[in-house]
Design an enzyme around this catalytic site. Structure first.
Site, PDB file in Angstrom:
ATOM      1  N   GLU A 163       0.826  -1.220   0.000  1.00 22.64           N
ATOM      2  CA  GLU A 163       0.000   0.000   0.000  1.00 22.64           C
ATOM      3  C   GLU A 163       0.856   1.263   0.000  1.00 22.64           C
ATOM      4  O   GLU A 163       0.585   2.229   0.697  1.00 22.64           O
ATOM      5  CB  GLU A 163      -1.008  -0.056   1.147  1.00 22.64           C
ATOM      6  CG  GLU A 163      -1.908  -1.270   0.927  1.00 22.64           C
ATOM      7  CD  GLU A 163      -3.102  -1.356   1.843  1.00 22.64           C
ATOM      8  OE1 GLU A 163      -3.586  -0.323   2.299  1.00 22.64           O
ATOM      9  OE2 GLU A 163      -3.552  -2.503   2.062  1.00 22.64           O
ATOM     10  N   GLU A 202       9.493   4.489  -0.046  1.00 21.57           N
ATOM     11  CA  GLU A 202      10.007   5.438  -1.041  1.00 21.57           C
ATOM     12  C   GLU A 202       8.870   6.217  -1.691  1.00 21.57           C
ATOM     13  O   GLU A 202       9.001   7.413  -1.971  1.00 21.57           O
ATOM     14  CB  GLU A 202      10.837   4.696  -2.105  1.00 21.57           C
ATOM     15  CG  GLU A 202      12.156   4.101  -1.584  1.00 21.57           C
ATOM     16  CD  GLU A 202      11.959   2.870  -0.689  1.00 21.57           C
ATOM     17  OE1 GLU A 202      10.907   2.202  -0.801  1.00 21.57           O
ATOM     18  OE2 GLU A 202      12.847   2.589   0.135  1.00 21.57           O
TER      19      GLU A 202
HETATM   20  C1  LIG Z   1       2.173  -9.437   0.973  1.00 22.17           C
HETATM   21  C2  LIG Z   1       1.744  -8.420  -0.036  1.00 22.17           C
HETATM   22  C3  LIG Z   1       0.394  -8.107  -0.148  1.00 22.17           C
HETATM   23  C4  LIG Z   1      -0.028  -7.209  -1.134  1.00 22.17           C
HETATM   24  N1  LIG Z   1      -1.375  -6.981  -1.309  1.00 22.17           N
HETATM   25  C5  LIG Z   1      -1.800  -6.303  -2.422  1.00 22.17           C
HETATM   26  C6  LIG Z   1      -3.198  -6.245  -2.758  1.00 22.17           C
HETATM   27  O1  LIG Z   1      -4.063  -6.753  -2.023  1.00 22.17           O
HETATM   28  N2  LIG Z   1      -3.566  -5.646  -3.912  1.00 22.17           N
HETATM   29  C7  LIG Z   1      -2.642  -5.078  -4.757  1.00 22.17           C
HETATM   30  O2  LIG Z   1      -3.050  -4.565  -5.810  1.00 22.17           O
HETATM   31  N3  LIG Z   1      -1.301  -5.098  -4.458  1.00 22.17           N
HETATM   32  C8  LIG Z   1      -0.874  -5.698  -3.319  1.00 22.17           C
HETATM   33  N4  LIG Z   1       0.484  -5.764  -3.025  1.00 22.17           N
HETATM   34  C9  LIG Z   1       1.438  -5.128  -3.922  1.00 22.17           C
HETATM   35  C10 LIG Z   1       2.190  -3.960  -3.287  1.00 22.17           C
HETATM   36  O3  LIG Z   1       1.348  -2.858  -3.164  1.00 22.17           O
HETATM   37  C11 LIG Z   1       3.442  -3.703  -4.154  1.00 22.17           C
HETATM   38  O4  LIG Z   1       4.330  -4.789  -3.939  1.00 22.17           O
HETATM   39  C12 LIG Z   1       4.112  -2.401  -3.802  1.00 22.17           C
HETATM   40  O5  LIG Z   1       3.310  -1.303  -4.195  1.00 22.17           O
HETATM   41  C13 LIG Z   1       5.492  -2.262  -4.451  1.00 22.17           C
HETATM   42  O6  LIG Z   1       5.445  -2.574  -5.805  1.00 22.17           O
HETATM   43  P1  LIG Z   1       6.516  -3.617  -6.417  1.00 22.17           P
HETATM   44  O7  LIG Z   1       6.523  -4.822  -5.556  1.00 22.17           O
HETATM   45  O8  LIG Z   1       6.203  -3.792  -7.862  1.00 22.17           O
HETATM   46  O9  LIG Z   1       7.911  -2.910  -6.271  1.00 22.17           O
HETATM   47  P2  LIG Z   1       8.535  -1.864  -7.307  1.00 22.17           P
HETATM   48  O10 LIG Z   1       7.528  -0.838  -7.674  1.00 22.17           O
HETATM   49  O11 LIG Z   1       9.183  -2.629  -8.411  1.00 22.17           O
HETATM   50  O12 LIG Z   1       9.650  -1.183  -6.435  1.00 22.17           O
HETATM   51  C14 LIG Z   1      10.910  -1.815  -6.133  1.00 22.17           C
HETATM   52  C15 LIG Z   1      11.708  -0.863  -5.241  1.00 22.17           C
HETATM   53  O13 LIG Z   1      11.996   0.337  -5.972  1.00 22.17           O
HETATM   54  C16 LIG Z   1      11.499   1.453  -5.262  1.00 22.17           C
HETATM   55  N5  LIG Z   1      11.055   2.459  -6.218  1.00 22.17           N
HETATM   56  C17 LIG Z   1      10.175   2.293  -7.235  1.00 22.17           C
HETATM   57  N6  LIG Z   1      10.008   3.440  -7.890  1.00 22.17           N
HETATM   58  C18 LIG Z   1      10.765   4.361  -7.261  1.00 22.17           C
HETATM   59  C19 LIG Z   1      10.990   5.773  -7.421  1.00 22.17           C
HETATM   60  N7  LIG Z   1      10.374   6.464  -8.382  1.00 22.17           N
HETATM   61  N8  LIG Z   1      11.834   6.388  -6.585  1.00 22.17           N
HETATM   62  C20 LIG Z   1      12.457   5.701  -5.588  1.00 22.17           C
HETATM   63  N9  LIG Z   1      12.289   4.381  -5.379  1.00 22.17           N
HETATM   64  C21 LIG Z   1      11.441   3.734  -6.189  1.00 22.17           C
HETATM   65  C22 LIG Z   1      10.361   0.908  -4.401  1.00 22.17           C
HETATM   66  O14 LIG Z   1      10.069   1.763  -3.306  1.00 22.17           O
HETATM   67  C23 LIG Z   1      10.943  -0.427  -4.004  1.00 22.17           C
HETATM   68  O15 LIG Z   1      11.842  -0.244  -2.941  1.00 22.17           O
HETATM   69  C24 LIG Z   1       0.932  -6.587  -1.989  1.00 22.17           C
HETATM   70  C25 LIG Z   1       2.304  -6.880  -1.827  1.00 22.17           C
HETATM   71  C26 LIG Z   1       2.705  -7.782  -0.876  1.00 22.17           C
HETATM   72  C27 LIG Z   1       4.174  -8.083  -0.760  1.00 22.17           C
END
Ligand SMILES: Cc1cc2nc3c(=O)[nH]c(=O)nc-3n(C[C@H](O)[C@H](O)[C@H](O)COP(=O)(O)OP(=O)(O)OC[C@H]3O[C@@H](n4cnc5c(N)ncnc54)[C@H](O)[C@@H]3O)c2cc1C
Length: 390
Positions: free
Chosen positions: A364, A368
């Protein structure tokens, strides 16, 4: 300035506290035992039974309007109750809840999806994240194209909480690639599992796990569009907004309970002939934890209060989520350290919290992303330094 709770806030908070102490905490040892045996900690029937017990004295649907049988509590009171829920590591939550955006449904959809969800007869999940779009949520690719009177969905969602158990999914799909998700090119759909999507559990560091959802030519009737076509991204942001004060509120409850355990341990565990709490090294961990907890408490209550004032809560909520998530990770880490080897075992809940709260910095909106929102608001002059007192 008055930092006190009102009589009503205190009464609701205390009732929740009593219920959790009386009905939920006694299950804790059994939960740890089951999880050590790789069994589910709490069965759905057990959760339901507890929720119905709570309903009997009025605890049902913290955020649900009264016309659906809920309590419709102000955000500050909800925050206080979420903190109480955090005190027990049994994954209990009060029943009668539904995803906030389901209340945007039309009357027919409310009958089919909202009411059974509030009643606990159907389970939902919310799906925006995809393998190629997490923080950059506007980059979603799962598509919905019109075919006759139906929409046909193709693509994949990932990390969806409750996705393996849900009866239906609230899916954000791209309906107009030219416009882009952020500019009216995404739509929210209510998609029954029976319409043909598949789910697969994803094993994670914490107990339980989210799921990957696969949509392969899944036909969804036009009447299952939630809100208006093109509103999907705005609805998704509304859904995510809620967690930005409930997640850190829960974190405060966890951190308080864990710190209580550390203080008790520091007073009773003796090394070199005296309690470990006599050492400044241990005292500083306790002092830093208490200070950060107190700071988080007020940031979070201020964020919830901002929601209740009806003004844009995003800045305050991002600070609450960022700080609350970091705080609980630091506190649990120190509590584990104070417990020494025992902290690392599965006899105590500390290592479980350690695994659980790591997620709070990710889902959520990652740390970052919260920082990005906070800084952007200030750089663009949208938010004044000094908050509501400025
Ligand atoms: C257990 C769990 C439950 C979840 N439940 C849901 C759910 O019910 N529904 C749903 O839709 N999603 C859900 N999620 C997804 C969750 O919201 C995402 O994992 C989260 O938003 C991060 O996206 P990502 O994993 O693709 O990481 P990425 O977006 O790939 O990010 C990787 C890293 O890069 C950093 N980063 C990315 N862009 C930037 C930037 N511009 N500047 C600086 N740093 C940056 C991020 O902060 C992170 O540290 C869940 C995730 C988990 C692990």
């Amino acid at each position: 300035m008055d930092f006190a709770l009102s009589d009503t806030e205190r009464a609701i908070r205390d009732t929740a506290r009593d219920f959790i102490a009386r009905e939920v905490m006694p299950l804790e040892q059994e939960l740890l035992r089951r999880e050590r045996a790789h069994q589910p900690g709490l069965e759905p029937d057990e959760l339901r039974e507890l929720q119905l017990k709570a309903r009997a004295f009025g605890f049902w649907g913290l955020a649900t309007p009264e016309e659906y049988g809920g309590m419709d509590l102000p955000a500050v009171t909800q925050s206080l109750v979420w903190t109480e829920l955090g005190r027990s590591f049994v994954p209990f939550r009060f029943g009668g809840e539904a995803d906030n955006i389901l209340f945007r449904a039309n009357d027919a959809q409310k009958r089919e999806f909202l009411v059974p969800t509030v009643e606990g007869e159907r389970r939902s999940c919310f799906a925006i994240t995809e393998p190629g779009a997490g923080s950059d949520a506007a980059n979603i690719r799962l598509s919905a194209r019109l075919d006759g009177g139906d929409w046909v969905l193709n693509g994949e969602k990932t990390f969806i909480t409750g996705g393996n158990e849900a009866d239906f999914a609230i899916v954000i799909a791209v309906t107009d690639r030219e416009r882009g998700a952020r500019n009216g090119g995404a739509t929210a759909f209510l998609v029954d599992r029976a319409m043909g999507w598949r789910s697969e559990l994803i094993q994670t560091m914490g107990e339980g796990g989210p799921a990957a959802l696969v949509f392969d030519d899944v036909r969804v009737p036009a009447r299952n569009v939630l809100g208006e076509p093109g509103q999907g991204f705005a609805l998704a942001m509304e859904w995510i907004g809620k967690g930005r004060y409930t997640i850190p509120s829960h974190a405060v409850g966890i951190a308080e309970r864990a710190l209580r355990m550390a203080i008790d341990h520091a007073n009773t565990r003796r090394t070199f002939g005296r309690p470990i709490g006599d050492n400044q090294a241990i005292q500083w961990m306790i002092a830093d934890s208490e200070t950060e907890l107190e700071a988080a408490r007020w940031l979070i209550l201020r964020a919830a209060w901002t929601v209740d004032q009806g003004v844009d809560p995003r800045h305050a909520s991002s600070m609450a989520k960022l700080y609350g998530a970091g705080m609980v990770n630091r506190v649990v880490d120190r509590v584990l350290q104070i417990h020494g080897g025992m902290g690392y075992t599965r006899e105590l809940p500390v290592e479980r919290w350690y695994r659980q709260v790591r997620l709070y910095r990710i889902f959520e909106g990652t740390d970052e992303m919260q920082r990005l929102i906070i800084a952007r608001d200030l750089l663009r002059g949208y938010t004044r330094l000094g908050g509501h007192l400025a």
